[in-house]
Design a protein around this motif. Structure first.
Motif, PDB file in Angstrom:
ATOM      1  N   CYS A  82      -5.367  -1.817  -0.302  1.00 37.84           N
ATOM      2  CA  CYS A  82      -6.726  -1.927   0.241  1.00 37.84           C
ATOM      3  C   CYS A  82      -7.678  -2.206  -0.919  1.00 37.84           C
ATOM      4  CB  CYS A  82      -7.098  -0.627   0.951  1.00 37.84           C
ATOM      5  SG  CYS A  82      -8.772  -0.580   1.601  1.00 37.84           S
ATOM      6  N   GLU A  83      -8.761  -2.925  -0.642  1.00 42.82           N
ATOM      7  CA  GLU A  83      -9.730  -3.249  -1.691  1.00 42.82           C
ATOM      8  C   GLU A  83     -10.542  -2.028  -2.121  1.00 42.82           C
ATOM      9  OE1 GLU A  83     -12.300  -6.435  -0.720  1.00 42.82           O
ATOM     10  OE2 GLU A  83     -10.692  -7.863  -0.301  1.00 42.82           O
ATOM     11  N   PHE A  84     -10.517  -0.986  -1.314  1.00 38.61           N
ATOM     12  CA  PHE A  84     -11.385   0.158  -1.577  1.00 38.61           C
ATOM     13  C   PHE A  84     -10.598   1.352  -2.096  1.00 38.61           C
ATOM     14  CE2 PHE A  84     -13.194  -2.418   1.816  1.00 38.61           C
ATOM     15  CZ  PHE A  84     -14.437  -2.725   1.268  1.00 38.61           C
ATOM     16  N   GLY A  85     -11.283   2.224  -2.833  1.00 36.40           N
ATOM     17  CA  GLY A  85     -10.621   3.399  -3.378  1.00 36.40           C
ATOM     18  C   GLY A  85     -11.632   4.458  -3.774  1.00 36.40           C
ATOM     19  N   LEU A  86     -12.331   5.019  -2.794  1.00 36.87           N
ATOM     20  CA  LEU A  86     -13.337   6.041  -3.095  1.00 36.87           C
ATOM     21  C   LEU A  86     -12.694   7.424  -3.123  1.00 36.87           C
ATOM     22  CD1 LEU A  86     -16.273   6.713  -3.690  1.00 36.87           C
ATOM     23  CD2 LEU A  86     -16.689   6.814  -1.222  1.00 36.87           C
ATOM     24  N   GLY A  87     -12.493   8.036  -1.974  1.00 39.13           N
ATOM     25  CA  GLY A  87     -11.911   9.378  -1.928  1.00 39.13           C
ATOM     26  C   GLY A  87     -10.641   9.409  -1.097  1.00 39.13           C
ATOM     27  N   SER A  88      -9.860  10.457  -1.276  1.00 31.79           N
ATOM     28  CA  SER A  88      -8.627  10.605  -0.508  1.00 31.79           C
ATOM     29  C   SER A  88      -8.357  12.080  -0.275  1.00 31.79           C
ATOM     30  CB  SER A  88      -7.442   9.975  -1.246  1.00 31.79           C
ATOM     31  OG  SER A  88      -7.188  10.677  -2.458  1.00 31.79           O
ATOM     32  N   ASN A  89      -7.562  12.366   0.754  1.00 35.17           N
ATOM     33  CA  ASN A  89      -7.162  13.731   1.068  1.00 35.17           C
ATOM     34  C   ASN A  89      -5.685  13.733   1.420  1.00 35.17           C
ATOM     35  OD1 ASN A  89     -10.114  14.788   1.321  1.00 35.17           O
ATOM     36  ND2 ASN A  89     -10.025  13.053   2.713  1.00 35.17           N
ATOM     37  N   VAL A  90      -4.921  14.583   0.774  1.00 36.85           N
ATOM     38  CA  VAL A  90      -3.479  14.644   1.002  1.00 36.85           C
ATOM     39  C   VAL A  90      -3.141  16.006   1.594  1.00 36.85           C
ATOM     40  CG1 VAL A  90      -1.195  14.417  -0.024  1.00 36.85           C
ATOM     41  CG2 VAL A  90      -3.121  13.141  -0.997  1.00 36.85           C
ATOM     42  N   TRP A  91      -2.445  15.999   2.739  1.00 36.34           N
ATOM     43  CA  TRP A  91      -2.100  17.241   3.433  1.00 36.34           C
ATOM     44  C   TRP A  91      -0.586  17.413   3.468  1.00 36.34           C
ATOM     45  CZ3 TRP A  91      -6.260  20.127   5.346  1.00 36.34           C
ATOM     46  CH2 TRP A  91      -7.487  19.476   5.334  1.00 36.34           C
ATOM     47  N   SER A  92      -0.114  18.586   3.093  1.00 40.24           N
ATOM     48  CA  SER A  92       1.319  18.865   3.130  1.00 40.24           C
ATOM     49  C   SER A  92       1.555  20.359   2.991  1.00 40.24           C
ATOM     50  CB  SER A  92       2.044  18.114   2.000  1.00 40.24           C
ATOM     51  OG  SER A  92       3.414  18.491   1.943  1.00 40.24           O
ATOM     52  N   ASN A  93       2.627  20.839   3.617  1.00 37.20           N
ATOM     53  CA  ASN A  93       3.034  22.235   3.412  1.00 37.20           C
ATOM     54  C   ASN A  93       3.606  22.454   2.020  1.00 37.20           C
ATOM     55  OD1 ASN A  93       2.301  23.161   5.988  1.00 37.20           O
ATOM     56  ND2 ASN A  93       4.247  22.485   6.880  1.00 37.20           N
ATOM     57  N   GLU A  94       4.011  21.360   1.374  1.00 35.53           N
ATOM     58  CA  GLU A  94       4.538  21.422   0.013  1.00 35.53           C
ATOM     59  C   GLU A  94       3.456  20.945  -0.948  1.00 35.53           C
ATOM     60  OE1 GLU A  94       8.285  19.394  -0.345  1.00 35.53           O
ATOM     61  OE2 GLU A  94       8.767  19.802   1.751  1.00 35.53           O
ATOM     62  N   VAL A  95       2.808  21.869  -1.626  1.00 32.79           N
ATOM     63  CA  VAL A  95       1.684  21.526  -2.502  1.00 32.79           C
ATOM     64  C   VAL A  95       2.128  20.604  -3.637  1.00 32.79           C
ATOM     65  CG1 VAL A  95      -0.079  22.450  -4.048  1.00 32.79           C
ATOM     66  CG2 VAL A  95       0.481  23.666  -1.930  1.00 32.79           C
ATOM     67  N   GLY A  96       3.318  20.857  -4.184  1.00 33.61           N
ATOM     68  CA  GLY A  96       3.813  20.010  -5.255  1.00 33.61           C
ATOM     69  C   GLY A  96       3.993  18.572  -4.812  1.00 33.61           C
ATOM     70  N   ARG A  97       4.495  18.406  -3.591  1.00 36.29           N
ATOM     71  CA  ARG A  97       4.665  17.056  -3.035  1.00 36.29           C
ATOM     72  C   ARG A  97       3.306  16.381  -2.846  1.00 36.29           C
ATOM     73  NH1 ARG A  97       6.752  15.974   3.131  1.00 36.29           N
ATOM     74  NH2 ARG A  97       6.737  13.672   3.080  1.00 36.29           N
ATOM     75  N   ALA A  98       2.345  17.120  -2.318  1.00 35.63           N
ATOM     76  CA  ALA A  98       1.005  16.570  -2.117  1.00 35.63           C
ATOM     77  C   ALA A  98       0.368  16.180  -3.442  1.00 35.63           C
ATOM     78  CB  ALA A  98       0.126  17.591  -1.394  1.00 35.63           C
ATOM     79  N   ARG A  99       0.588  16.983  -4.467  1.00 31.57           N
ATOM     80  CA  ARG A  99       0.012  16.702  -5.788  1.00 31.57           C
ATOM     81  C   ARG A  99       0.583  15.400  -6.360  1.00 31.57           C
ATOM     82  NH1 ARG A  99       1.383  21.207  -8.186  1.00 31.57           N
ATOM     83  NH2 ARG A  99      -0.445  22.341  -7.446  1.00 31.57           N
ATOM     84  N   LYS A 100       1.893  15.197  -6.198  1.00 31.04           N
ATOM     85  CA  LYS A 100       2.523  13.971  -6.691  1.00 31.04           C
ATOM     86  C   LYS A 100       1.961  12.739  -5.993  1.00 31.04           C
ATOM     87  CE  LYS A 100       6.946  16.057  -8.063  1.00 31.04           C
ATOM     88  NZ  LYS A 100       8.414  16.120  -7.787  1.00 31.04           N
ATOM     89  N   ILE A 101       1.729  12.868  -4.689  1.00 35.13           N
ATOM     90  CA  ILE A 101       1.162  11.749  -3.938  1.00 35.13           C
ATOM     91  C   ILE A 101      -0.259  11.471  -4.404  1.00 35.13           C
ATOM     92  CG2 ILE A 101       0.401  11.007  -1.647  1.00 35.13           C
ATOM     93  CD1 ILE A 101       2.794  12.533  -0.483  1.00 35.13           C
ATOM     94  N   ALA A 102      -1.048  12.526  -4.575  1.00 29.78           N
ATOM     95  CA  ALA A 102      -2.442  12.368  -4.990  1.00 29.78           C
ATOM     96  C   ALA A 102      -2.543  11.656  -6.332  1.00 29.78           C
ATOM     97  CB  ALA A 102      -3.128  13.735  -5.058  1.00 29.78           C
ATOM     98  N   TYR A 103      -1.617  11.970  -7.257  1.00 24.68           N
ATOM     99  CA  TYR A 103      -1.649  11.346  -8.578  1.00 24.68           C
ATOM    100  C   TYR A 103      -1.409   9.841  -8.495  1.00 24.68           C
ATOM    101  CZ  TYR A 103      -1.565  15.959 -10.794  1.00 24.68           C
ATOM    102  OH  TYR A 103      -1.882  17.221 -11.211  1.00 24.68           O
ATOM    103  N   LYS A 104      -0.688   9.390  -7.452  1.00 32.99           N
ATOM    104  CA  LYS A 104      -0.328   7.978  -7.346  1.00 32.99           C
ATOM    105  C   LYS A 104      -1.376   7.153  -6.595  1.00 32.99           C
ATOM    106  CE  LYS A 104       4.667   8.883  -7.396  1.00 32.99           C
ATOM    107  NZ  LYS A 104       5.939   8.782  -6.618  1.00 32.99           N
ATOM    108  N   LEU A 105      -2.314   7.805  -5.941  1.00 23.68           N
ATOM    109  CA  LEU A 105      -3.321   7.084  -5.165  1.00 23.68           C
ATOM    110  C   LEU A 105      -4.368   6.466  -6.087  1.00 23.68           C
ATOM    111  CD1 LEU A 105      -3.848   9.586  -2.210  1.00 23.68           C
ATOM    112  CD2 LEU A 105      -2.544   7.446  -2.191  1.00 23.68           C
ATOM    113  N   LYS A 106      -4.679   5.200  -5.852  1.00 24.59           N
ATOM    114  CA  LYS A 106      -5.660   4.486  -6.676  1.00 24.59           C
ATOM    115  C   LYS A 106      -7.057   4.719  -6.099  1.00 24.59           C
ATOM    116  CE  LYS A 106      -2.289   0.975  -7.984  1.00 24.59           C
ATOM    117  NZ  LYS A 106      -1.926  -0.476  -7.912  1.00 24.59           N
ATOM    118  N   VAL A 107      -7.578   5.899  -6.379  1.00 26.99           N
ATOM    119  CA  VAL A 107      -8.884   6.309  -5.861  1.00 26.99           C
ATOM    120  C   VAL A 107      -9.634   7.068  -6.952  1.00 26.99           C
ATOM    121  CG1 VAL A 107      -8.124   6.417  -3.465  1.00 26.99           C
ATOM    122  CG2 VAL A 107      -7.873   8.421  -4.928  1.00 26.99           C
ATOM    123  N   GLY A 108     -10.913   7.284  -6.702  1.00 28.40           N
ATOM    124  CA  GLY A 108     -11.707   8.028  -7.675  1.00 28.40           C
ATOM    125  C   GLY A 108     -11.604   9.531  -7.520  1.00 28.40           C
ATOM    126  N   MET A 109     -11.203  10.001  -6.333  1.00 25.81           N
ATOM    127  CA  MET A 109     -11.148  11.438  -6.069  1.00 25.81           C
ATOM    128  C   MET A 109     -10.028  11.745  -5.089  1.00 25.81           C
ATOM    129  SD  MET A 109     -15.245  11.800  -5.430  1.00 25.81           S
ATOM    130  CE  MET A 109     -15.162  10.343  -4.382  1.00 25.81           C
TER     131      MET A 109
END
Length: 215
Positions: A82-109
């Motif tokens: 996507c051309e845009f990358g402002l904010g993102s929210n990752v939801w998961s019962n596994e916090v470590g998994r959510a953290r890994k996904i968040a690190y890979k997202l091309k967003v500012g937050m």
């Protein structure tokens, strides 16, 4: 409630385009027939494709887009496509998994198991990447954005050490110049102490070789 003029028509256009291309509305609130003002009914969509306009443009409206994925990497690729990358929210019962996904997202937050809490924390910089803008406000980075930065450099001990261009790098550039610079880089930045020691030996050898040629 929608604040921007003509934005309701834009949201409806995106919704109609998605439905025309195979998306399905599975839930939509009903607005009272007597309502006045700018309102758009909260809507939930499924059967979406990443290339649809509603997945590629900023809606800024109450439309939830649900898209299927098989792996975490596929989910990341869909979000980043996507051309845009402002904010993102990752939801998961596994916090470590959510953290890994968040690190890979091309967003500012990114918020993990929460919604937009990065904006509520004024000590964090707010801003996006790609077509979502540049620079930041709030946080130290935001304060620096309001300042005129200026760099000033001087020799700390001018009588003992003077900063100058090494003779090897002066014109005409020596044939040993590349090896000289390469050795300096390894000397200061190599994580291996043995490589640093070897780089120091190379510098000494290059200097001795250069001096012997100058005589």
């Amino acid at each position: 409630a929608i604040c921007m003029p003509n934005h309701i028509a834009y949201l409806q256009e995106l919704l109609d385009d998605a439905v025309d291309h195979g998306a399905k509305v599975i839930a939509q609130a009903a607005l009272p027939s007597s309502h006045t003002g700018q309102y758009f009914p909260p809507t939930v969509l499924i059967n979406l494709k990443p290339w649809m306009r509603i997945m590629q443009e900023e809606t800024f409206g109450p439309i939830m887009c649900i898209i299927e994925f098989r792996t975490d990497d596929e989910a990341v690729n869909i979000a980043n496509d996507c051309e845009f990358g402002l904010g993102s929210n990752v939801w998961s019962n596994e916090v470590g998994r959510a953290r890994k996904i968040a690190y890979k997202l091309k967003v500012g937050m990114s918020s993990i198991n929460d919604f937009c809490v990065t904006y509520m924390s004024q000590s964090l910089p707010f801003g996006g990447v790609k077509s979502s803008g540049f620079d930041r406000f709030a946080g130290i980075e935001g304060l620096r954005g309001l300042c005129v930065l200026k760099s000033v450099a001087e020799d700390k001990y001018p009588k003992l050490i003077k900063t100058g261009l090494p003779p090897l790098l002066r014109y005409p550039v020596s044939s040993q110049a590349f090896l000289f610079v390469q050795a300096i880089v390894h000397l200061f930045y190599s994580p291996n102490i043995f490589k640093r020691a070897r780089a120091a030996a190379q510098l000494i050898a290059i200097n001795l070789k250069t001096k012997s040629k100058s005589y």
